[in-house]
Design an enzyme around this catalytic site. Structure first.
Site, PDB file in Angstrom:
ATOM      1  N   SER A 149       0.861  -1.196   0.000  1.00  0.00           N
ATOM      2  CA  SER A 149       0.000   0.000   0.000  1.00  0.00           C
ATOM      3  C   SER A 149       0.889   1.234   0.000  1.00  0.00           C
ATOM      4  O   SER A 149       2.012   1.197   0.506  1.00  0.00           O
ATOM      5  CB  SER A 149      -0.882   0.031   1.249  1.00  0.00           C
ATOM      6  OG  SER A 149      -0.128   0.437   2.370  1.00  0.00           O
ATOM      7  N   ASP A 150       0.386   2.338  -0.564  1.00  0.00           N
ATOM      8  CA  ASP A 150       1.096   3.594  -0.355  1.00  0.00           C
ATOM      9  C   ASP A 150       0.984   3.927   1.131  1.00  0.00           C
ATOM     10  O   ASP A 150       0.115   3.402   1.834  1.00  0.00           O
ATOM     11  CB  ASP A 150       0.526   4.716  -1.235  1.00  0.00           C
ATOM     12  CG  ASP A 150       1.522   5.871  -1.366  1.00  0.00           C
ATOM     13  OD1 ASP A 150       2.496   5.916  -0.580  1.00  0.00           O
ATOM     14  OD2 ASP A 150       1.333   6.733  -2.242  1.00  0.00           O
ATOM     15  N   TRP A 151       1.851   4.813   1.597  1.00  0.00           N
ATOM     16  CA  TRP A 151       1.981   5.029   3.053  1.00  0.00           C
ATOM     17  C   TRP A 151       0.713   5.645   3.645  1.00  0.00           C
ATOM     18  O   TRP A 151       0.421   6.810   3.435  1.00  0.00           O
ATOM     19  CB  TRP A 151       3.217   5.878   3.315  1.00  0.00           C
ATOM     20  CG  TRP A 151       4.418   5.037   3.651  1.00  0.00           C
ATOM     21  CD1 TRP A 151       5.213   5.177   4.756  1.00  0.00           C
ATOM     22  CD2 TRP A 151       4.954   3.904   2.938  1.00  0.00           C
ATOM     23  NE1 TRP A 151       6.183   4.200   4.767  1.00  0.00           N
ATOM     24  CE2 TRP A 151       6.056   3.415   3.678  1.00  0.00           C
ATOM     25  CE3 TRP A 151       4.599   3.233   1.765  1.00  0.00           C
ATOM     26  CZ2 TRP A 151       6.795   2.306   3.290  1.00  0.00           C
ATOM     27  CZ3 TRP A 151       5.341   2.134   1.371  1.00  0.00           C
ATOM     28  CH2 TRP A 151       6.416   1.682   2.112  1.00  0.00           C
TER      29      TRP A 151
END
Ligand code: BGC
Length: 808
Positions: free
Chosen positions: A227-229
């Site tokens: 996932s993106d942060w």
């Protein structure tokens, strides 16, 4: 084949493995010998943080080579160079103990004002895909996982974590996914980063259509989807859809939720097992290679070569360039001393060293008259600096004026508002032009700018954001040590208002309608016949090339190129395909399907073969839900840029479906008249009604914090004013407060999943109760949730450590 370790893991261990242990590390299971691995940005240099950790480029990181940004390297159109850079990035990552590098970024530049365009390659998926695939080969060759990002349709920074990209399936496939498809099929990345946004109503990290049907089933991806942060939403939905690893660590909240879901039968344990296997595979793949040492001098030299190969010569009246040895030059502009060589945000690299044009020119055969700063970087008018710049120009044969976008104009988190250069810079430029001294403008900008002033100067070199050795690379081009061979991978429109996304971008509300469909970048300008300042694929050099003898088949285009000038240089022949006659689908006037970078000595010629293959002629047919080739006539056009076609040949193709006619409802697209695209026309393209969520005063976990502006609770409205006030104050000082901007655009749920386990989803529910006007109830809920959350966190952590055999 199932990994036998999966059967030996307990439920909590499995659930804990699919989220991070810290901001940058995965969790370990020491009893099975599964180590924790390190992840780090980024796309043009390693940003390994050993101290304070953040995902916005705020705290420091270990020194690393800052290569030119993707926007720059894209202009090189050079796959070999991209692979070399990838390999250097991989080696530096390896040497720093980084197992997973978070890049390259390859989103399509939907609008010239996209805030992260400097981190991305092109408006075209062929250029983006080929170059990104080369980076991935290079990075992974060093035993480090590449993480192409952000998958997918992640085009705007405004509301970046709370924006639903509503895009028709054909455009999605042909424009926004095509580059990722190339990378996955050709370079087999071990990881991919899902984007923050929703695609068609579902978060990318839990989107079964994107991650399951397309990425894994069609393209054969066998890696980990990270996932993106802070992009994790519902961990159970992610497990089902194919979202492997939630980052950064959400503490054990997601693990607890997954355990409950398996125990209650809501989640099939087979889905969790599949994700765990992906994590283990990523760990195995990235811990196998031997340690390496790196030669930072050699990497600096590579960064210099890359900058020179990526610079685009946009104008050269009277062959002013290259400058002969001994030319007396005045260097004008603040950027000559303090270069802009990268953009702000998570990609920010702590460069090993940074060169500037003043030092570079001083150390060259050119004669440096002097440097005049010319303007204030923050845009404040300064007549004295301007006059001083004119005086410096008068004393020189040639004035090199370094213009560019200021720092706050190009950053992750913020879309650009304008394509204009600051007025103070242009006033100085005009003052210098008025002296009558010949003028070369050197541009530092990670994206397109308006260039109405270009006709007044003799030469213009676009250096993009050229990395730590950018100044030396530019010097090489200015002196002719390297003949320029960069070509624009992004159209420079005349005005921002000419862009296909004018009025559409960025979407201020929760839904971003991709109304222009496939008419992105040059696909739009060419179909509309619109004027542009500099076309896609354009770039001059110090020699000339002739094209001849085109022979085409469905499999390839074959032709000859000759260097007809007096200087060794590289040409970038581009192969476009145009459909002739009717089509059942909206067809851009022409589309890039291949290119080559060909280096030739004066007088030399070479036969060039550009493979075509079925992907060159295919289109996504919404009727069959499959790639098809429409029967009929196609032109294969070979040129030096999109508006300079030198050779054309025609092919009759039998295809897989008969030629069709464009449905009447799509007529505005045929004329590329985006302003005339009605709701009905857009919905005809979409194939279903467009979502029109009714605005509600009641805020939910997925609403961005900026919606507190109109919240019921006066405390929430005050909180908004404080956050927004800080953002504005920074803006007034000419700086971008990306932390505040991130917070404002962040959904409420991220208060929990960005807290590293401090705050649970129940706590966030309490915040929302409060924000929605039930202050005392919310406050009570908050406090209780906090206490319960801390207790639960301690308990799960202890359980996990006892089971797995170690800390973290
Ligand atoms: C960015 C990603 C980056 C991540 C980690 C996010 O804000 O969108 O590109 O890799 O942070 O720093």
């Amino acid at each position: 084949m199932t990994d036998e370790r999966v059967a030996r893991l307990g439920l909590l261990e499995k659930a804990a493995l699919v989220s991070g242990g810290t901001v940058w590390q995965t969790r370990a299971v020491p009893r099975l010998g599964v180590p924790s691995i390190w992840l780090a940005d980024g796309p043009h240099g390693v940003r390994r943080q050993t101290g304070a950790a953040d995902h916005l480029g705020l705290a420091g990181s270990e020194p690393a080579t800052c290569f030119p940004t993707a926007a720059a390297v894209a202009n090189s159109w050079d796959e070999e160079l991209a692979e070399e850079i990838g390999s250097a990035l991989g080696r530096e990552a390896r040497a720093q103990g980084v197992n997973v590098l978070l890049g390259p970024g390859l989103n399509i530049k939907r609008s010239p004002t996209g805030g992260r365009n400097f981190e991305y390659f092109s408006e075209d998926p062929e250029v983006s895909g080929r170059l990104a695939a080369a980076y991935v080969r290079g990075i992974q060759g060093a035993g480090v996982a590449a993480t192409p990002k952000h998958f997918a349709a992640n085009s705007q920074e405004l509301r970046r974590m709370a924006s639903d990209s509503v895009v028709d399936e054909r455009t999605l496939r042909e424009i926004y996914l095509a580059a990722f498809e190339t990378v996955v099929r050709e370079s087999h990345p071990w990881a991919i980063m899902s984007s923050y946004n929703l695609v068609g109503g579902t978060y990318a990290h839990e989107n079964a259509h994107l991650l399951g049907d397309i990425l894994r089933d069609e393209w054969g991806f066998d890696g980990a989807v990270i996932s993106d942060w802070g992009g994790g939403n519902d961990p159970v939905a992610a497990m089902r859809a194919g979202g492997t690893l939630e980052m950064p660590s959400p503490g054990f909240a997601s693990a607890r939720r997954i355990v409950e879901a398996v125990e209650s039968g809501e989640l099939d344990v087979a889905d969790l097992d599949a994700r765990v296997e992906e994590v283990l595979r990523l760990v195995d793949r990235t811990t196998a290679a031997a340690p390496v040492t790196v030669d930072l001098e050699a990497h600096h030299a590579l960064a210099r070569r890359a900058a020179a190969e990526s610079a685009v010569l946009l104008r050269n009246e009277g062959a002013l360039l290259p400058l002969a040895p001994g030319t007396r030059v005045a260097l004008i502009g603040d950027f000559a001393r303090t270069p802009r060589y990268q953009g702000a945000g998570s990609s920010l690299v702590n460069a090993t060293r940074v060169t500037n044009l003043v030092d570079a020119v001083a150390g060259s055969d050119l004669q440096l008259v002097r440097h005049a700063p010319g303007f204030r970087r923050d845009g404040t008018p300064d007549a004295a600096l301007r006059e001083d710049a004119a005086a410096a120009a008068r004393a020189a044969d040639v004035a090199i004026v370094c213009l560019g976008l200021p720092e706050n104009a190009e950053s992750e988190g913020i879309d650009r508002r304008t394509l204009e250069l600051p007025a103070a810079q242009l006033e100085t430029l005009r003052a210098v032009v008025r002296t009558g001294t010949r003028v070369v403008v050197v541009l530092s900008a990670g994206g397109a700018v308006e260039t109405a002033w270009a006709g007044e100067v003799d030469a213009l070199v676009h250096g993009s954001l050229g990395g730590q050795a950018g100044a030396e690379g530019l010097l090489d081009v200015l002196t002719g040590a390297v003949a320029p061979s960069g070509r624009l991978a992004e159209t420079f429109p005349v005005r921002l208002a000419d862009a296909p996304t004018a009025g559409l971008f960025p979407a201020a509300g929760p839904v971003a309608e991709y109304r222009e469909g496939p008419l992105v970048g040059y696909r739009y300008y060419e179909t509309a016949g619109a004027d542009v300042a500099f076309p896609f694929g354009f770039g001059l050099t110090y020699t000339t090339f002739a094209y001849r003898d085109l022979v085409v088949t469905e499999a390839e285009a074959r032709f000859t190129i000759e260097n007809t000038g007096a200087v060794a240089a590289a040409e970038v022949p581009q192969v476009y395909i145009a459909r002739v006659g009717d089509s059942a689908a909206v067809r851009p006037a022409l589309e890039l399907r291949g290119f080559r970078k060909v280096r030739l000595e004066p007088g030399a010629s070479a036969e060039v073969v550009v493979p075509l293959g079925e992907r060159a002629f295919r289109f996504w047919d919404v009727r069959s839900g499959a790639w098809e080739i429409e029967a009929g006539t196609y032109e294969v056009r070979v040129g030096a840029h999109v508006r300079d076609i030198r050779l054309t040949a025609t092919l009759e193709i039998a295809g897989t479906v008969a030629a069709g006619a464009l449905p009447a409802a799509l007529a505005p697209y045929a004329a590329a008249d985006i302003a005339a695209v009605t709701d009905a026309a857009f919905e005809a393209l979409l194939g279903h009604p467009a979502p029109r969520p009714a605005p509600s005063r009641e805020l939910t976990v997925t609403d961005p914090l900026l919606r507190m502006e109109t919240a019921k609770s006066p405390v929430a409205r005050l909180a908004f004013r404080i956050l927004d006030g800080r953002r504005r104050a920074a803006d007034r000082r000419g700086r971008a407060d990306i932390n505040m901007i991130f917070l404002l655009n962040m959904p409420f749920r991220s208060i929990g999943n960005m807290s590293g386990g401090m705050l649970t989803p129940e706590f966030v529910d309490g915040v929302l109760t409060l924000v929605n006007g039930r202050f005392f109830r919310g406050a009570g809920q908050l406090i209780a949730a906090f206490v319960r959350g801390r207790r639960a966190e301690r308990r799960t952590k202890a359980q996990f450590e006892a089971q797995s055999g170690g800390a973290r």
